[in-house]
Design a protein around this motif. Structure first.
Motif, mmCIF file in Angstrom:
data_model
loop_
_atom_site.group_PDB
_atom_site.id
_atom_site.type_symbol
_atom_site.label_atom_id
_atom_site.label_comp_id
_atom_site.label_asym_id
_atom_site.label_seq_id
_atom_site.Cartn_x
_atom_site.Cartn_y
_atom_site.Cartn_z
ATOM 1 N N GLU A 196 15.307 -10.974 -32.201
ATOM 2 C CA GLU A 196 15.490 -9.617 -31.671
ATOM 3 C C GLU A 196 14.722 -8.540 -32.440
ATOM 4 O O GLU A 196 14.471 -7.464 -31.924
ATOM 5 C CB GLU A 196 16.990 -9.246 -31.666
ATOM 6 C CG GLU A 196 17.843 -10.121 -30.760
ATOM 7 C CD GLU A 196 17.392 -10.085 -29.300
ATOM 8 O OE1 GLU A 196 16.942 -9.033 -28.830
ATOM 9 O OE2 GLU A 196 17.458 -11.139 -28.635
ATOM 10 N N VAL A 197 14.372 -8.830 -33.698
ATOM 11 C CA VAL A 197 13.823 -7.767 -34.560
ATOM 12 C C VAL A 197 12.422 -7.336 -34.112
ATOM 13 O O VAL A 197 12.115 -6.140 -34.054
ATOM 14 C CB VAL A 197 13.845 -8.194 -36.048
ATOM 15 C CG1 VAL A 197 13.156 -7.160 -36.927
ATOM 16 C CG2 VAL A 197 15.293 -8.396 -36.507
ATOM 17 N N ALA A 198 11.571 -8.292 -33.768
ATOM 18 C CA ALA A 198 10.204 -7.947 -33.346
ATOM 19 C C ALA A 198 10.235 -7.100 -32.078
ATOM 20 O O ALA A 198 9.519 -6.093 -31.971
ATOM 21 C CB ALA A 198 9.390 -9.217 -33.110
ATOM 22 N N ILE A 199 11.055 -7.490 -31.128
ATOM 23 C CA ILE A 199 11.140 -6.748 -29.865
ATOM 24 C C ILE A 199 11.704 -5.343 -30.116
ATOM 25 O O ILE A 199 11.202 -4.356 -29.564
ATOM 26 C CB ILE A 199 11.988 -7.541 -28.839
ATOM 27 C CG1 ILE A 199 11.177 -8.769 -28.360
ATOM 28 C CG2 ILE A 199 12.405 -6.674 -27.662
ATOM 29 C CD1 ILE A 199 11.973 -9.811 -27.618
ATOM 30 N N ALA A 200 12.706 -5.254 -30.993
ATOM 31 C CA ALA A 200 13.271 -3.932 -31.339
ATOM 32 C C ALA A 200 12.184 -3.055 -31.971
ATOM 33 O O ALA A 200 12.049 -1.870 -31.633
ATOM 34 C CB ALA A 200 14.451 -4.098 -32.282
ATOM 35 N N SER A 201 11.380 -3.639 -32.871
ATOM 36 C CA SER A 201 10.291 -2.880 -33.516
ATOM 37 C C SER A 201 9.285 -2.391 -32.484
ATOM 38 O O SER A 201 8.814 -1.250 -32.548
ATOM 39 C CB SER A 201 9.548 -3.760 -34.528
ATOM 40 O OG SER A 201 10.377 -4.087 -35.605
ATOM 41 N N ASP A 209 9.509 -12.255 -36.303
ATOM 42 C CA ASP A 209 10.732 -13.053 -36.165
ATOM 43 C C ASP A 209 10.672 -14.354 -36.963
ATOM 44 O O ASP A 209 11.685 -14.818 -37.488
ATOM 45 C CB ASP A 209 11.010 -13.343 -34.683
ATOM 46 C CG ASP A 209 11.475 -12.090 -33.940
ATOM 47 O OD1 ASP A 209 11.989 -11.171 -34.598
ATOM 48 O OD2 ASP A 209 11.320 -12.033 -32.701
ATOM 49 N N VAL A 210 9.473 -14.924 -37.060
ATOM 50 C CA VAL A 210 9.325 -16.168 -37.833
ATOM 51 C C VAL A 210 9.791 -15.954 -39.280
ATOM 52 O O VAL A 210 10.422 -16.822 -39.880
ATOM 53 C CB VAL A 210 7.855 -16.672 -37.800
ATOM 54 C CG1 VAL A 210 7.617 -17.765 -38.821
ATOM 55 C CG2 VAL A 210 7.510 -17.184 -36.399
ATOM 56 N N VAL A 211 9.512 -14.764 -39.820
ATOM 57 C CA VAL A 211 9.922 -14.476 -41.204
ATOM 58 C C VAL A 211 11.368 -13.989 -41.282
ATOM 59 O O VAL A 211 12.130 -14.397 -42.157
ATOM 60 C CB VAL A 211 8.972 -13.424 -41.843
ATOM 61 C CG1 VAL A 211 9.466 -12.995 -43.221
ATOM 62 C CG2 VAL A 211 7.563 -13.998 -41.966
ATOM 63 N N VAL A 212 11.764 -13.122 -40.352
ATOM 64 C CA VAL A 212 13.089 -12.486 -40.442
ATOM 65 C C VAL A 212 14.222 -13.424 -40.015
ATOM 66 O O VAL A 212 15.303 -13.411 -40.615
ATOM 67 C CB VAL A 212 13.116 -11.176 -39.601
ATOM 68 C CG1 VAL A 212 14.510 -10.565 -39.577
ATOM 69 C CG2 VAL A 212 12.119 -10.162 -40.159
ATOM 70 N N LEU A 265 14.162 -0.442 -21.770
ATOM 71 C CA LEU A 265 15.586 -0.811 -21.674
ATOM 72 C C LEU A 265 16.135 -1.037 -23.085
ATOM 73 O O LEU A 265 15.457 -1.579 -23.950
ATOM 74 C CB LEU A 265 15.759 -2.107 -20.872
ATOM 75 C CG LEU A 265 15.359 -2.077 -19.389
ATOM 76 C CD1 LEU A 265 15.573 -3.455 -18.775
ATOM 77 C CD2 LEU A 265 16.155 -1.032 -18.621
ATOM 78 N N GLY A 266 17.371 -0.626 -23.290
ATOM 79 C CA GLY A 266 18.051 -0.940 -24.551
ATOM 80 C C GLY A 266 17.442 -0.307 -25.785
ATOM 81 O O GLY A 266 17.431 -0.901 -26.857
ATOM 82 N N LEU A 267 16.948 0.938 -25.654
ATOM 83 C CA LEU A 267 16.358 1.606 -26.818
ATOM 84 C C LEU A 267 17.394 1.865 -27.908
ATOM 85 O O LEU A 267 17.104 1.733 -29.099
ATOM 86 C CB LEU A 267 15.696 2.926 -26.406
ATOM 87 C CG LEU A 267 14.208 2.860 -26.069
ATOM 88 C CD1 LEU A 267 13.700 4.220 -25.627
ATOM 89 C CD2 LEU A 267 13.377 2.363 -27.259
ATOM 90 N N ASP A 268 18.606 2.220 -27.474
ATOM 91 C CA ASP A 268 19.679 2.472 -28.462
ATOM 92 C C ASP A 268 19.983 1.194 -29.231
ATOM 93 O O ASP A 268 20.201 1.211 -30.445
ATOM 94 C CB ASP A 268 20.964 2.960 -27.765
ATOM 95 C CG ASP A 268 20.767 4.334 -27.136
ATOM 96 O OD1 ASP A 268 19.731 4.956 -27.446
ATOM 97 O OD2 ASP A 268 21.619 4.768 -26.343
ATOM 98 N N ASN A 269 19.961 0.097 -28.503
ATOM 99 C CA ASN A 269 20.218 -1.201 -29.131
ATOM 100 C C ASN A 269 19.114 -1.544 -30.136
ATOM 101 O O ASN A 269 19.384 -2.064 -31.223
ATOM 102 C CB ASN A 269 20.326 -2.276 -28.040
ATOM 103 C CG ASN A 269 20.794 -3.597 -28.609
ATOM 104 O OD1 ASN A 269 21.652 -3.644 -29.496
ATOM 105 N ND2 ASN A 269 20.215 -4.686 -28.144
ATOM 106 N N ALA A 270 17.863 -1.224 -29.776
ATOM 107 C CA ALA A 270 16.731 -1.476 -30.679
ATOM 108 C C ALA A 270 16.920 -0.696 -31.983
ATOM 109 O O ALA A 270 16.719 -1.232 -33.084
ATOM 110 C CB ALA A 270 15.425 -1.079 -30.001
ATOM 111 N N THR A 271 17.321 0.566 -31.843
ATOM 112 C CA THR A 271 17.578 1.401 -33.029
ATOM 113 C C THR A 271 18.682 0.772 -33.873
ATOM 114 O O THR A 271 18.569 0.670 -35.101
ATOM 115 C CB THR A 271 17.997 2.831 -32.595
ATOM 116 O OG1 THR A 271 17.033 3.320 -31.660
ATOM 117 C CG2 THR A 271 18.078 3.772 -33.784
ATOM 118 N N ALA A 272 19.737 0.324 -33.197
ATOM 119 C CA ALA A 272 20.891 -0.262 -33.894
ATOM 120 C C ALA A 272 20.502 -1.543 -34.636
ATOM 121 O O ALA A 272 20.954 -1.780 -35.767
ATOM 122 C CB ALA A 272 22.012 -0.538 -32.892
ATOM 123 N N ILE A 273 19.650 -2.346 -34.020
ATOM 124 C CA ILE A 273 19.212 -3.601 -34.659
ATOM 125 C C ILE A 273 18.471 -3.308 -35.956
ATOM 126 O O ILE A 273 18.714 -3.938 -36.993
ATOM 127 C CB ILE A 273 18.336 -4.440 -33.690
ATOM 128 C CG1 ILE A 273 19.200 -5.050 -32.577
ATOM 129 C CG2 ILE A 273 17.583 -5.552 -34.436
ATOM 130 C CD1 ILE A 273 18.416 -5.648 -31.424
#
Length: 364
Positions: free
Chosen positions: A227-232, A209-212, A312-320
């Motif tokens: 959000e990106v690190a958690i989604a990954s 996240d620090v980079v993105v 939780l929110g796996l679809d959201n992780a994919t979407a991110i």
């Protein structure tokens, strides 16, 4: 009311402390973290040891005693580190021996960061450190670089517990899980037992996240920051569940093999705008480990919320992750950059540490 940190364990996740020094063991503070917070292991790295050795006089007598018999400062460092790791292993031995034996209670020691891109050197040193520590509950840390993969496979086939460190990207994580399984298969083919081997794959979070995040902010996508690190990580857990199921894995599991758990690393919030327990709270779930700095354990004890959040929110992780692709953000290039920087981030303190030992030797 049960301790907030201890509650995490009821969701199947182990909390390990991302810190070691002599004072925390001698003062009884580490034992208290085990008893009060349910801490179930320890991880160390070159930066942690650099801080421990340079910020106290606890190591001076040992530096003096080992100076004459050590050919290099690196050899002297490992003598100091091994003593600490052995003491920590002994503190966690009870936990390690609890049934089912070997499910927790590990202490990690890293090979020299100078070997991050050297397969042969890494393999050789991993075996040497394993023998030198001489504890069943030590984990040798090997970076999950491209040259690290064959070293991981060999080390597993030799019966070592391995903590694969410095993982940022999903394709590399999949390759690490493959190296672990292949190592178990090699060992089984050689007629050796595989039920006593444990491994974790350490996925680094906040640095992503620090980079993105600044890139997202520049693209006016502020709602995706943090959000990106958690989604990954959530996607990594999806890969984990696929890899450690099915026919190939079942054959190994039937011989007592344990899945290589995902370990969340770099879980302290580096952005002051985020809640200090953000990364810990977002990724609590079964059969995982979170290695947490002391200040984050203290923050979680005070105001952390333990809940089963990992899936939780796996679809959201994919979407991110899809969304950042459409924004032209090349996550594979970023994770490779983070790996390169990560090696550098450990080389620098290690150089500083060896210099500090040199200075200490001159003094004593």
């Amino acid at each position: 009311m049960e301790n907030n940190v201890k509650q995490i364990h009821s969701f199947g996740q182990s909390i390990w402390l991302d810190f070691i020094d002599r004072e925390i063991m001698a003062s009884g503070k580490l034992q208290s973290l085990i008893d009060v917070d349910g801490v179930r292991g320890v991880t160390s790295n070159p930066a942690i040891f650099e801080k421990a050795i340079t910020s106290s006089s606890d190591y001076n007598a040992d530096i003096k005693a080992a100076a004459a018999s050590s050919k290099t400062n690196e050899e002297l460092f490992f003598k100091l580190a091994i003593k600490d790791i052995q003491n920590a292993c002994d503190l966690f031995a009870g936990l390690y021996n609890e049934a089912p034996k070997g499910s927790d209670g590990y202490v990690s020691l890293e090979v020299s960061p100078f070997l991050a891109l050297d397969t042969e050197g890494t393999t050789k040193q991993a075996l040497e450190l394993w023998k030198a520590v001489g504890r069943d509950n030590v984990m040798i840390k090997i970076p999950g670089t491209q040259p690290g993969l064959p070293a991981i496979r060999t080390a597993i086939s030799e019966g070592l517990n391995i903590n694969v460190t410095l993982l940022f990207g999903l394709p590399r994580y999949a390759a690490v899980a493959e190296a672990y399984i292949a190592g178990l298969e090699d060992r089984l083919a050689a007629g050796k037992a595989i039920d006593n081997i444990s491994s974790v794959a350490s996925f680094f979070l906040s640095r992503i996240d620090v980079v993105v995040d600044p890139i997202l902010e520049a693209k006016a996508e502020k709602e995706l920051t943090g959000e990106v690190a958690i989604a990954s990580a959530k996607k990594a857990y999806e890969i984990y569940k696929q890899v450690f199921s099915g026919e190939r894995w079942e054959k190994l599991a039937a011989k007592g093999a344990k899945p290589q758990r995902l370990l969340w690393a770099s879980t302290g919030s580096k952005n002051p705008a985020f809640k200090d327990t953000k990364y810990v709270e977002a990724l609590i779930g079964p059969d995982t480990v979170d290695t947490v700095p002391l200040e984050t354990i203290e923050a979680f004890r005070d105001h952390g919320i333990a809940a089963d959040t990992l899936e939780l929110g796996l679809d959201n992780a994919t979407a991110i992750l899809e969304k950042i692709k459409t924004l032209g953000i090349d996550i594979d290039a970023i994770t490779q950059q983070l790996e390169d920087e990560g090696i550098e981030k450990f080389n620098k303190p290690f150089e500083k540490l060896l210099q500090a030992i040199e200075d200490q030797k001159a003094k004593v």
